[in-house]
Scaffold this motif. Structure first.
Motif, short mmCIF file in Angstrom:
data_model
loop_
_atom_site.label_atom_id
_atom_site.label_comp_id
_atom_site.label_asym_id
_atom_site.label_seq_id
_atom_site.Cartn_x
_atom_site.Cartn_y
_atom_site.Cartn_z
N GLU A 74 4.64 25.05 -21.64
CA GLU A 74 3.89 25.42 -20.44
C GLU A 74 4.04 24.49 -19.37
O GLU A 74 4.07 24.80 -18.10
CB GLU A 74 2.40 25.75 -20.78
N GLY A 75 4.49 23.23 -19.76
CA GLY A 75 4.73 22.23 -18.78
C GLY A 75 6.23 22.63 -17.92
O GLY A 75 6.22 22.71 -16.90
N LEU A 76 7.04 23.22 -18.88
CA LEU A 76 8.53 23.64 -18.42
C LEU A 76 8.01 25.03 -17.27
O LEU A 76 8.66 25.10 -16.26
CB LEU A 76 9.15 24.00 -19.41
N CYS A 77 7.23 25.67 -17.70
CA CYS A 77 6.78 27.05 -17.20
C CYS A 77 6.24 26.62 -15.69
O CYS A 77 6.67 26.98 -14.86
CB CYS A 77 5.95 27.81 -17.62
N ALA A 78 5.29 25.55 -15.78
CA ALA A 78 4.74 25.06 -14.37
C ALA A 78 5.79 24.55 -13.54
O ALA A 78 5.66 24.72 -12.31
CB ALA A 78 3.46 24.25 -14.80
N ALA A 79 6.50 23.65 -13.96
CA ALA A 79 7.99 23.15 -13.36
C ALA A 79 8.57 24.33 -12.63
O ALA A 79 8.97 24.32 -11.27
CB ALA A 79 8.62 22.31 -14.02
N LYS A 80 9.02 25.19 -13.55
CA LYS A 80 9.74 26.37 -12.83
C LYS A 80 8.95 27.27 -11.84
O LYS A 80 9.62 27.68 -10.72
CB LYS A 80 10.44 27.27 -14.11
N ALA A 81 7.69 27.44 -12.22
CA ALA A 81 7.01 28.15 -11.23
C ALA A 81 6.77 27.44 -9.84
O ALA A 81 6.85 28.13 -8.79
CB ALA A 81 5.43 28.40 -11.91
N ALA A 82 6.78 25.98 -9.84
CA ALA A 82 6.50 25.49 -8.46
C ALA A 82 8.09 25.45 -7.81
O ALA A 82 8.03 25.58 -6.67
CB ALA A 82 6.58 24.06 -8.84
N GLN A 83 9.09 25.85 -8.42
CA GLN A 83 10.50 26.03 -7.94
C GLN A 83 10.53 27.49 -7.39
O GLN A 83 11.39 27.77 -6.26
CB GLN A 83 11.57 25.86 -9.06
N LYS A 84 10.04 28.38 -7.99
CA LYS A 84 10.07 29.88 -7.66
C LYS A 84 8.94 30.43 -6.98
O LYS A 84 9.16 31.58 -6.36
CB LYS A 84 10.45 30.52 -9.07
N VAL A 85 7.88 29.69 -6.92
CA VAL A 85 6.67 30.52 -6.27
C VAL A 85 6.99 30.91 -4.73
O VAL A 85 7.51 30.30 -3.89
CB VAL A 85 5.37 29.46 -6.38
N THR A 86 6.51 32.14 -4.49
CA THR A 86 6.52 32.81 -3.28
C THR A 86 5.43 32.58 -2.44
O THR A 86 4.25 32.31 -2.79
CB THR A 86 6.76 34.34 -3.33
N ASP A 87 5.45 32.92 -1.05
CA ASP A 87 4.23 32.58 -0.10
C ASP A 87 2.95 33.73 -0.70
O ASP A 87 1.98 33.08 -0.77
CB ASP A 87 4.65 33.02 1.12
N ALA A 88 3.60 34.88 -1.01
CA ALA A 88 2.37 35.86 -1.40
C ALA A 88 1.82 35.40 -2.92
O ALA A 88 0.52 35.21 -2.96
CB ALA A 88 2.96 37.12 -1.86
N GLU A 89 2.52 34.66 -3.68
CA GLU A 89 1.89 34.18 -4.91
C GLU A 89 1.25 32.85 -4.74
O GLU A 89 0.41 32.70 -5.68
CB GLU A 89 3.11 33.78 -6.13
#
Length: 222
Positions: free
Chosen positions: A93-108
């Motif tokens: 989940e640490g990996l997922c959080a890092a990737k989410a921070a890279q990919k998150v959109t304005d809507a998200e």
């Protein structure tokens, strides 16, 4: 078997698997409860082969176990195993959080900000069930935003095995006020598009969960 019949048979098996899995996660079946094929066939209006295939799949997922000469039963996860699973989650989940921070959109980001408010409101109102739902949704959305399919599949299986321990943890006095700032830190880091901070926040949160699992078990024994 004709192709059409084969597809219908396959769909039936998948539907039965999903129904039994949901029932286990919702607590309709207790840990160590026997899973009698004939009863499941009647309950879900399914064929014996579909139920057997479903139990086989759920065994592979770690939700059901087969006991020699006694059939299948809902698998009970010990505290030690729950801690081990949470430690694995910490990494993935640490990996997922890092990737989410890279990919998150304005809507998200707007969605996560609203979720932050929902978590805060639930704590202020003492709404344990609302907080638990928002907590699960946050972890789910971080995984989805990360778009790490393999990690998501791993975490979904682990979540199923931990669901009862997570429920006991959420009901522990004072746990919401401890975990709220941890969840806020995850949301803030992802929304800031800071991968390193997001990963650190997720790992810190799950390290706290590991410690809390032991505290809850000790309190129950006491």
């Amino acid at each position: 078997m004709p192709v059409k019949e084969a597809r219908e048979h396959s769909t039936d098996q998948a539907a039965v698997t999903d129904l039994i899995r949901k029932a286990i996660l919702d607590g309709d079946f207790a840990p160590n409860q026997r899973m009698v094929e004939a009863d499941l066939c009647a309950q879900y209006d399914a064929s014996r082969s579909a139920v057997r295939a479903a139990l086989h799949e759920l065994t592979a997922q770690g939700l059901v176990e087969r006991i020699q000469n006694r059939g299948a039963r809902v698998r009970s996860v010990s505290l030690d195993e729950a801690v081990e699973i949470t430690e694995v989650r910490m990494v993935v989940e640490g990996l997922c959080a890092a990737k989410a921070a890279q990919k998150v959109t304005d809507a998200e980001i707007e969605e996560l900000t609203a979720l932050r408010e929902e978590l805060t409101t639930s704590v202020a109102a003492g709404d344990v069930f609302g907080y638990s739902r928002a907590n699960q949704l946050l972890h789910k959305r971080v995984r989805e935003i990360s778009a790490q399919r393999s990690a998501d599949e791993i975490l979904e299986r682990l979540r199923g095995q931990l669901v009862r321990h997570q429920f006991k943890l959420s009901m522990h006095p004072g746990r919401m006020s401890v975990s709220l700032p941890e969840h806020v830190a995850i949301i803030d880091a992802v929304c800031a598009r800071d991968p390193e901070r997001a990963e650190a926040a997720m790992r810190q949160h799950l390290a706290s969960v590991t410690a809390a699992l032991a505290d809850v078990a000790e309190a129950r024994q006491g």
